[in-house]
Write a protein that holds these residues in place. Structure first.
Motif, PDB file in Angstrom:
ATOM      1  N   HIS A  67      -5.525   0.676   4.895  1.00  0.00           N
ATOM      2  CA  HIS A  67      -4.282   1.257   4.387  1.00  0.00           C
ATOM      3  C   HIS A  67      -4.259   1.290   2.861  1.00  0.00           C
ATOM      4  O   HIS A  67      -3.694   2.216   2.261  1.00  0.00           O
ATOM      5  N   LEU A  68      -4.843   0.299   2.214  1.00  0.00           N
ATOM      6  CA  LEU A  68      -4.919   0.334   0.758  1.00  0.00           C
ATOM      7  C   LEU A  68      -5.731   1.544   0.291  1.00  0.00           C
ATOM      8  O   LEU A  68      -5.328   2.272  -0.631  1.00  0.00           O
ATOM      9  N   ALA A  69      -6.880   1.754   0.915  1.00  0.00           N
ATOM     10  CA  ALA A  69      -7.704   2.911   0.558  1.00  0.00           C
ATOM     11  C   ALA A  69      -6.994   4.217   0.879  1.00  0.00           C
ATOM     12  O   ALA A  69      -7.019   5.178   0.083  1.00  0.00           O
ATOM     13  N   ALA A  94       0.824  -1.207   0.000  1.00  0.00           N
ATOM     14  CA  ALA A  94       0.000   0.000   0.000  1.00  0.00           C
ATOM     15  C   ALA A  94       0.861   1.261   0.000  1.00  0.00           C
ATOM     16  O   ALA A  94       0.607   2.205  -0.761  1.00  0.00           O
ATOM     17  N   GLN A  95       1.903   1.279   0.835  1.00  0.00           N
ATOM     18  CA  GLN A  95       2.748   2.465   0.909  1.00  0.00           C
ATOM     19  C   GLN A  95       3.437   2.744  -0.417  1.00  0.00           C
ATOM     20  O   GLN A  95       3.512   3.886  -0.874  1.00  0.00           O
ATOM     21  N   SER A 103      -5.423   2.619  11.561  1.00  0.00           N
ATOM     22  CA  SER A 103      -5.473   2.586  10.102  1.00  0.00           C
ATOM     23  C   SER A 103      -6.774   3.166   9.578  1.00  0.00           C
ATOM     24  O   SER A 103      -6.798   3.890   8.577  1.00  0.00           O
ATOM     25  N   VAL A 104      -7.882   2.848  10.247  1.00  0.00           N
ATOM     26  CA  VAL A 104      -9.182   3.389   9.839  1.00  0.00           C
ATOM     27  C   VAL A 104      -9.194   4.908   9.990  1.00  0.00           C
ATOM     28  O   VAL A 104      -9.714   5.631   9.121  1.00  0.00           O
ATOM     29  N   VAL A 105      -8.612   5.408  11.062  1.00  0.00           N
ATOM     30  CA  VAL A 105      -8.550   6.860  11.260  1.00  0.00           C
ATOM     31  C   VAL A 105      -7.703   7.506  10.171  1.00  0.00           C
ATOM     32  O   VAL A 105      -8.055   8.579   9.644  1.00  0.00           O
ATOM     33  N   THR A 106      -6.593   6.879   9.807  1.00  0.00           N
ATOM     34  CA  THR A 106      -5.772   7.405   8.717  1.00  0.00           C
ATOM     35  C   THR A 106      -6.569   7.497   7.428  1.00  0.00           C
ATOM     36  O   THR A 106      -6.575   8.537   6.739  1.00  0.00           O
ATOM     37  N   ALA A 107      -7.261   6.426   7.069  1.00  0.00           N
ATOM     38  CA  ALA A 107      -8.057   6.412   5.846  1.00  0.00           C
ATOM     39  C   ALA A 107      -9.180   7.452   5.907  1.00  0.00           C
ATOM     40  O   ALA A 107      -9.462   8.146   4.920  1.00  0.00           O
ATOM     41  N   ALA A 108      -9.840   7.562   7.068  1.00  0.00           N
ATOM     42  CA  ALA A 108     -10.942   8.518   7.204  1.00  0.00           C
ATOM     43  C   ALA A 108     -10.448   9.954   7.095  1.00  0.00           C
ATOM     44  O   ALA A 108     -11.118  10.813   6.488  1.00  0.00           O
ATOM     45  N   LEU A 140      -6.142  -7.622  11.643  1.00  0.00           N
ATOM     46  CA  LEU A 140      -5.222  -6.851  10.813  1.00  0.00           C
ATOM     47  C   LEU A 140      -5.675  -6.795   9.355  1.00  0.00           C
ATOM     48  O   LEU A 140      -5.200  -5.946   8.595  1.00  0.00           O
ATOM     49  N   TRP A 141      -6.574  -7.689   8.962  1.00  0.00           N
ATOM     50  CA  TRP A 141      -7.139  -7.577   7.624  1.00  0.00           C
ATOM     51  C   TRP A 141      -7.873  -6.252   7.464  1.00  0.00           C
ATOM     52  O   TRP A 141      -7.794  -5.601   6.412  1.00  0.00           O
ATOM     53  N   VAL A 142      -8.569  -5.824   8.503  1.00  0.00           N
ATOM     54  CA  VAL A 142      -9.247  -4.525   8.478  1.00  0.00           C
ATOM     55  C   VAL A 142      -8.217  -3.412   8.295  1.00  0.00           C
ATOM     56  O   VAL A 142      -8.408  -2.475   7.499  1.00  0.00           O
ATOM     57  N   ALA A 143      -7.105  -3.511   9.030  1.00  0.00           N
ATOM     58  CA  ALA A 143      -6.054  -2.497   8.924  1.00  0.00           C
ATOM     59  C   ALA A 143      -5.476  -2.456   7.516  1.00  0.00           C
ATOM     60  O   ALA A 143      -5.236  -1.380   6.957  1.00  0.00           O
ATOM     61  N   ALA A 144      -5.248  -3.632   6.926  1.00  0.00           N
ATOM     62  CA  ALA A 144      -4.682  -3.679   5.573  1.00  0.00           C
ATOM     63  C   ALA A 144      -5.615  -3.054   4.554  1.00  0.00           C
ATOM     64  O   ALA A 144      -5.187  -2.279   3.684  1.00  0.00           O
ATOM     65  N   ALA A 145      -6.915  -3.361   4.646  1.00  0.00           N
ATOM     66  CA  ALA A 145      -7.882  -2.781   3.715  1.00  0.00           C
ATOM     67  C   ALA A 145      -7.927  -1.265   3.849  1.00  0.00           C
ATOM     68  O   ALA A 145      -7.984  -0.533   2.843  1.00  0.00           O
TER      69      ALA A 145
END
Length: 505
Positions: free
Chosen positions: A141-143, A65-66, A195-200, A134-139
């Motif tokens: 981070h991709l977004a 993702a990065q 990760s969700v906060v980063t994406a949001a 961590l699957w949630v975190a990976a998804a």
């Protein structure tokens, strides 16, 4: 087109590379802090082994993702609308997330058992839970990465960087707050929430910029699958070291409880050094390769020399410090949570990863050149060759019974990766390219060896302990002096690399 207009694309690429590399380094630094807090909070147990093994698999997707932030940026500006392209790539991210759910969620139990080997059952149980969370975190981070790339095309780099830092800090805070009620699962929960906060945060900035997703385009389909392929192919080269890490910890799990944890600490420290080296390469090369490179292999030799030298400026002192005072520094950071012999194991494992760091720094140039020439097949073959070679090497290393040998296997695999990419990119000039790398390693390695050997002998003569730490500091100073006297070009490069830090200070 005016000169300033012509230079603008190069400046945008250079700015993107700067923010991307800084974000990667900051993310890894926060990950290293998280790793230290894990052992301070939960000790060295089969559960920490399971968690860190699962984190390695998540790290593959995080690295992908990065790196997508840079590799996808050019595709986003194709056509008439960045936001329309973003819809397509977000749909591709959904395809990737659904594909990742197979090993991380649906097949989580067998994958966890494979990762943890013969470790006690609580290691596999912890890994199973961590993989799903961590699957949630990976998804996310991709977004987030795709959103950050879209903002980058508009010259907005600061907010995405801040969003990643916010997510990392939140992950650490939640891990500490939830450690009591959730136990070691608090680590994965904290990472996912961050990760969700980063994406949001990135998503909200896109919304303020006028982005309104077309929900019809976000459903998986042929275009989304093609977009997912673009992300994976363009980023796979950057996941090589993380892929070998996953293999390494699987074999470390066959040794004894705690071996995965110790190997992970050494690898995280090495990854920080490697990330700083690769980040420097991105800053130095992004604009020149995009704007000025004539696509002839021989004209890359100067870039290869500069970047290899810059990487060694970070790698060699790190290895010297760890050789002289590694056990004292590890014990200082991790306190009394480790057994008496563990600090030595971490330090020696880090030293075993030295070849990986050296090769990783030199690999930056041919990797960027392969991307510039769209040599995705070469990158894919290099990644496959490296991982395939690493498996028997790791099996042999594990049979010798230590994480130090497994680290040595990782360094050998990195050498294979570098050699393959040099051949793919430089062709008939491969010998000249290899000579550049070996010459820089020999000259600067000799300076580092003499500097830190003298410092180590001084520390040992004074009884070790604090004297070793002082000796390591002296070794850094002597190495810098040696560069200034014997390698003035390397000294001038070090001054240029440190200029932003000195300016901030």
């Amino acid at each position: 087109m005016s000169g300033s207009d012509a230079a603008a694309p190069g400046r945008r690429i250079a700015g993107s590379a700067l923010i991307t590399s800084a974000t990667v380094i900051a993310t890894m630094a926060l990950g290293a802090v998280l790793a230290v807090l894990i052992v301070l909070q939960f000790g060295k147990t089969p559960r920490t082994d399971g968690l860190l093994a699962a984190y390695g698999v998540y790290g593959l997707l995080l690295t992908l993702a990065q790196s997508a932030r840079a590799s996808v940026a050019a595709r986003l500006v194709e056509g008439s609308s960045v936001f329309a392209n973003l819809d397509r790539f977000l749909a591709g991210a959904l395809v990737m997330a659904l594909a990742a759910a197979v090993p991380l969620v649906l097949l989580g139990q067998p994958v966890a058992e494979l990762l943890t080997g013969d470790l006690p059952a609580e290691a596999a149980s912890t890994a199973r839970t961590a993989l799903a969370i961590l699957w949630v975190a990976a998804a996310a981070h991709l977004a987030a990465a795709l959103g950050a790339a879209a903002l980058g095309t508009r010259g907005q780099f600061a907010l995405p960087g801040l969003a990643y830092v916010m997510g990392g800090v939140l992950a650490i805070g939640l891990m500490l707050a939830l450690a009591g009620p959730l136990g070691i699962d608090a680590v994965a929960v904290g990472v996912a929430a961050g990760s969700v906060v980063t994406a949001a945060t990135i998503g909200s900035r896109l919304a303020r910029a006028g982005y309104r997703p077309d929900l019809r385009k976000l459903f998986p389909g042929r275009a989304a699958t093609v977009a997912a392929g673009v992300v994976v192919v363009g980023s796979v080269g950057y996941t090589i070291s993380q892929a070998t890490y996953v293999v390494s910890v699987a074999f470390a799990a066959t040794l004894e409880p705690g071996a995965v944890t110790l190997y992970s600490y050494a690898f995280f420290a090495a990854a920080l050094v490697l990330g700083a080296s690769a980040g420097t390469a991105g800053i130095v090369l992004a604009a020149p390769v995009a704007r000025d490179w004539d696509r002839r292999a021989e004209t890359l030799l100067g870039h290869l020399e500069t970047v290899t030298r810059g990487g060694l400026l970070l790698v060699l002192p790190s290895l010297g410090v760890m050789a002289v005072a590694g056990d004292e520094l590890v014990e200082l950071v991790l306190g009394s949570e480790l057994a008496a012999e563990d600090p030595d194991t971490v330090a020696h494992t880090f030293l075993g990863l030295g070849g990986m760091m050296v090769c990783g720094a030199a690999l930056s140039v041919p990797m960027l050149a392969a991307l510039a020439r769209a040599r995705f097949g070469a990158i894919a073959w290099t990644a496959a060759l490296t991982v395939v070679a690493h498996m028997p090497l790791s099996a042999l290393a594990a049979s010798l019974g230590s994480t130090e040998w497994i680290a040595g296997a990782a360094s050998m695999s990195a050498a294979i990766s570098l050699a393959a990419m040099l051949v793919f990119v430089f062709g008939r000039s491969t010998g000249a390219a290899l000579a550049v790398v070996l010459r820089e390693l020999a000259l600067m390695g000799a300076a580092a060896a003499l500097s830190f050997a003298a410092a180590g002998l001084l520390g040992a003569s004074l009884g070790g302990g604090a004297a070793d730490v002082a000796g390591a500091s002296l070794g850094v100073a002597v190495f810098a002096l040696a560069l200034r006297v014997a390698e003035p070009e390397a000294w001038r490069l070090a001054v240029r690399m440190s200029a932003p830090l000195r300016a901030r200070g």
